[in-house]
Design an enzyme around this catalytic site. Structure first.
Site, PDB file in Angstrom:
ATOM      1  N   SER A 112      32.204  22.119  14.647  1.00  0.00           N
ATOM      2  CA  SER A 112      32.924  21.031  13.988  1.00  0.00           C
ATOM      3  C   SER A 112      32.247  19.695  14.256  1.00  0.00           C
ATOM      4  O   SER A 112      31.485  19.562  15.216  1.00  0.00           O
ATOM      5  CB  SER A 112      34.352  21.001  14.534  1.00  0.00           C
ATOM      6  OG  SER A 112      35.042  19.875  14.033  1.00  0.00           O
ATOM      7  N   SER A 113      32.543  18.711  13.434  1.00  0.00           N
ATOM      8  CA  SER A 113      32.086  17.339  13.690  1.00  0.00           C
ATOM      9  C   SER A 113      33.250  16.452  14.120  1.00  0.00           C
ATOM     10  O   SER A 113      33.062  15.256  14.356  1.00  0.00           O
ATOM     11  CB  SER A 113      31.472  16.747  12.423  1.00  0.00           C
ATOM     12  OG  SER A 113      30.364  17.497  12.025  1.00  0.00           O
ATOM     13  N   ASN A 138      39.747  21.729   6.370  1.00  0.00           N
ATOM     14  CA  ASN A 138      38.410  21.557   5.786  1.00  0.00           C
ATOM     15  C   ASN A 138      38.489  20.903   4.411  1.00  0.00           C
ATOM     16  O   ASN A 138      38.805  19.728   4.331  1.00  0.00           O
ATOM     17  CB  ASN A 138      37.615  22.864   5.776  1.00  0.00           C
ATOM     18  CG  ASN A 138      36.118  22.592   5.632  1.00  0.00           C
ATOM     19  OD1 ASN A 138      35.661  21.504   5.997  1.00  0.00           O
ATOM     20  ND2 ASN A 138      35.353  23.521   5.121  1.00  0.00           N
ATOM     21  N   THR A 143      40.519  16.106   5.587  1.00  0.00           N
ATOM     22  CA  THR A 143      40.897  16.248   7.000  1.00  0.00           C
ATOM     23  C   THR A 143      41.767  15.045   7.324  1.00  0.00           C
ATOM     24  O   THR A 143      41.914  14.158   6.515  1.00  0.00           O
ATOM     25  CB  THR A 143      39.635  16.309   7.905  1.00  0.00           C
ATOM     26  OG1 THR A 143      39.028  17.586   7.758  1.00  0.00           O
ATOM     27  CG2 THR A 143      39.892  16.085   9.370  1.00  0.00           C
TER      28      THR A 143
HETATM   29  O1  DON Z   1      35.462  20.392  11.444  1.00  0.00           O
HETATM   30  C1  DON Z   1      34.736  19.779  10.679  1.00  0.00           C
HETATM   31  O2  DON Z   1      33.757  19.147  11.050  1.00  0.00           O
HETATM   32  C2  DON Z   1      35.069  19.761   9.191  1.00  0.00           C
HETATM   33  N1  DON Z   1      35.808  20.946   8.838  1.00  0.00           N
HETATM   34  C3  DON Z   1      35.824  18.515   8.888  1.00  0.00           C
HETATM   35  C4  DON Z   1      36.043  18.350   7.422  1.00  0.00           C
HETATM   36  C5  DON Z   1      36.282  16.960   7.046  1.00  0.00           C
HETATM   37  O3  DON Z   1      36.333  16.059   7.827  1.00  0.00           O
HETATM   38  C6  DON Z   1      36.443  16.695   5.627  1.00  0.00           C
HETATM   39  N2  DON Z   1      36.762  15.290   5.450  1.00  0.00           N
HETATM   40  N3  DON Z   1      36.792  14.493   4.675  1.00  0.00           N
END
Ligand code: DON
Length: 558
Positions: free
Chosen positions: A441-442, A390, A370
């Site tokens: 989501s986070s 993702n 991300t």
């Molecule tokens: O929206 C979310 O929480 C995840 N899809 C985020 C993925 C993510 O941060 C991967 N990172 N290293």
């Protein structure tokens, strides 16, 4: 008398001086930008120098990252853009999160026996939600920007045509996803070299992505969500076993949502509302911590309390958070200070609370990639944006002829409510798959504001995003600068699994001993995690500083 003669307009002069001083104090001395790629930071600066505002720069950076950091975000993904408009202090969050296709259903990743089919929500067209980044680009530019969309997208289009150089980070992530990338002929053609991970310095050119970006630049929203591009996206998905339809794309809607707000000992926090769990969980943690005089405790007790607060907020996240358009998320209750008092009362100062003794059993999964960027412009406009496809390289699937790498955001849903998912984790009803629903989501783009100044921050890192932003926020509260905030050694607890994950250096040997004795299960991570980008404007000192996470390859200005 004499003075009056010499300075006949002294009153006026004083007023003028006061005006100059106060407007100087209110406007940053310079712009501040931090992004995950040097070319994206340069693109943002270029747009600001051309007379654009922070929102124009955010559009340009979003598009540039889609080209030069393809493993982290892109036109095939989604994201959240937290905005602050200086002239009227208006704040909003653009929710460009992916939506489940209309043909999606709760059990779509289960086999006939009700078991999860390995990898189906992670690789290939079935893993992809309907993208929101293209819609956000157009909306952000039209509603908040100052320059024409075509001008703002021009640098990214050029970067797609002329290419960018592969670095070590790209190689690591392409290596991790090599098998899946080879399943998609277009992904292989674009992102690999002779069927393998390209060498450092290899130039990745993306002429088809340039054409798709160009359709967006010239036709706006329709350029992606209907017409030739949409047709290719749907056909490409269908041919490879996907379920997207033209209706899915036509119906995609960007939503503006009111950010969640709270305060911690006088510091105001503005962050992402549902369908992100970030703002709510972070405020939940800070509300609990406020009940203890953290800075007067030993470092062991401080860390113990932070972990216990994380544990409780993540339990609530698992139980109560999902897409607010589908599930009634009790946001007010969860960020209420008296609710935090109840939770704080269950914390023992000298003992870990085993997670299984707390009510409820649901949890979150995490991805591995991300991106985030932070901007403050010279007028005081701010953008904190976290964008994603993702996993590294998302679903690794590119519909033929589009150059658009699709996300695997469907994996952020809980594939089988109440039962562990592919990662041994479980999820709840709030986040079950439904047609047109946004996965939880986070991602936590965040603003902090106190007497000292303003901080704009965020990071990737799956379920650990929230705790990273939390630790950096506490660091800012205690006087930390952006370099300290992004460099901070991290630790994390997410309720289940019942363990404290930490980076080497987050705890001293003595702390490890003391906390283990209190009943914490400490697990050192093999690798560093996160890629935080922070900008801090110190209003008192009138200085601006920015920093990119030393763990990755970003670039900040100044
Ligand atoms: O929206 C979310 O929480 C995840 N899809 C985020 C993925 C993510 O941060 C991967 N990172 N290293």
């Amino acid at each position: 008398m004499k003075l009056k003669y010499i300075f006949p307009g002294s009153g006026l002069l004083l007023l003028l001086l006061l005006f100059v001083h106060s407007s100087f104090a209110a406007t940053p001395p310079s712009v501040g930008i931090a992004t995950a790629h040097p070319l994206a930071t340069e693109t943002g600066l270029k747009i600001l120098n051309a007379g654009g505002n922070a929102f124009d720069a955010a559009v340009a950076i979003t598009a540039s990252l889609a080209v030069v950091e393809p493993m982290s975000s892109g036109l095939g993904g989604g994201g959240f853009w937290l905005l602050h408009r200086a002239k009227d202090k208006y704040e909003t969050m653009l929710d460009g999160r992916e939506k489940a296709p209309l043909a999606a259903h709760r059990d779509m990743y289960l086999d006939q026996d009700g078991n999860i089919i390995d990898g189906l929500s992670i690789s290939g067209p079935l893993a992809a939600g309907i993208p929101g980044i293209p819609a956000a680009i157009v909306h952000l530019s039209k509603k908040y920007g100052r320059l024409p969309l075509a001008q703002v997208l021009a640098p990214a289009i050029q970067q797609a045509k002329s290419g960018f150089a592969v670095d070590e980070r790209y190689r690591r992530m392409a290596g991790f996803r090599l098998k899946a990338l080879k399943q998609s002929p277009d992904a292989e053609k674009i992102f690999l070299y002779k069927g393998d991970v390209p060498p450092v310095g290899h130039i990745i050119k993306q002429p088809e992505l340039a054409a798709t970006l160009n359709a967006l630049a010239t036709q706006g929203h329709q350029g992606f969500y209907s017409g030739a591009v949409a047709k290719k996206l749907v056909e490409g998905s269908k041919t490879a076993g996907g379920i997207w339809t033209l209706k899915d794309l036509e119906e995609y809607n960007l939503v503006e949502r009111e950010p969640v707000k709270g305060n911690y000992n006088g510091m105001e926090i503005t962050s992402a509302p549902p369908p992100s769990s970030g703002g709510v969980a972070m405020l939940g943690i800070l509300n609990i911590l406020e009940k203890f005089d953290l800075n007067k405790q030993s470092t062991v007790t401080q860390k113990h309390l932070i972990i216990e607060a994380m544990r409780r907020a993540y339990r609530d996240r698992a139980q109560f958070l999902g897409d607010p358009d589908f599930f009634d998320v009790p946001v007010k209750q969860l960020i209420d200070k008296s609710y935090a008092s109840e939770l704080a009362a269950s914390i023992k100062l000298d003992k870990a609370t085993p997670s299984h003794t707390l009510p409820g059993v649901v949890n979150d999964e995490e991805g591995k990639d991300t991106t985030h960027f932070s901007i403050i412009d010279s007028e005081g406009n701010r953008v904190a944006a976290t964008l994603t496809i993702n996993y590294p390289f998302g679903s690794c699937f590119v519909p033929a002829g589009t150059g658009v790498l699709l996300n695997d955001e469907m994996d952020d849903f809980s594939s089988k409510p109440g039962t562990p998912n592919a990662y041994g984790l479980v999820g709840g009803k709030a986040n079950a798959i439904a047609p047109g629903k946004r996965p939880l989501s986070s991602m936590s783009p965040t603003f902090l504001e106190n007497d000292r100044g303003i901080a704009v921050l965020g990071t990737p890192g799956g379920s650990r995003i929230i705790t990273m932003v939390l630790l950096a926020s506490l660091n800012y509260f205690n006087g930390g600068n952006p370099t300290e905030m992004v460099g901070l050694k991290r630790f994390h607890h997410q309720y289940l699994p019942d363990e404290v994950q930490y980076e080497e250096g987050a705890f001293t040997e003595a702390e490890i001993k003391a906390m283990s004795a209190m009943g914490h299960h400490l697990k050192r991570m093999n690798r560093k995690y996160g890629n935080m980008q922070a900008v801090v404007l110190e209003t008192g000192k009138n200085t601006i500083e920015a920093a990119s996470d030393p763990r990755a390859a970003g670039k900040s200005y100044p």
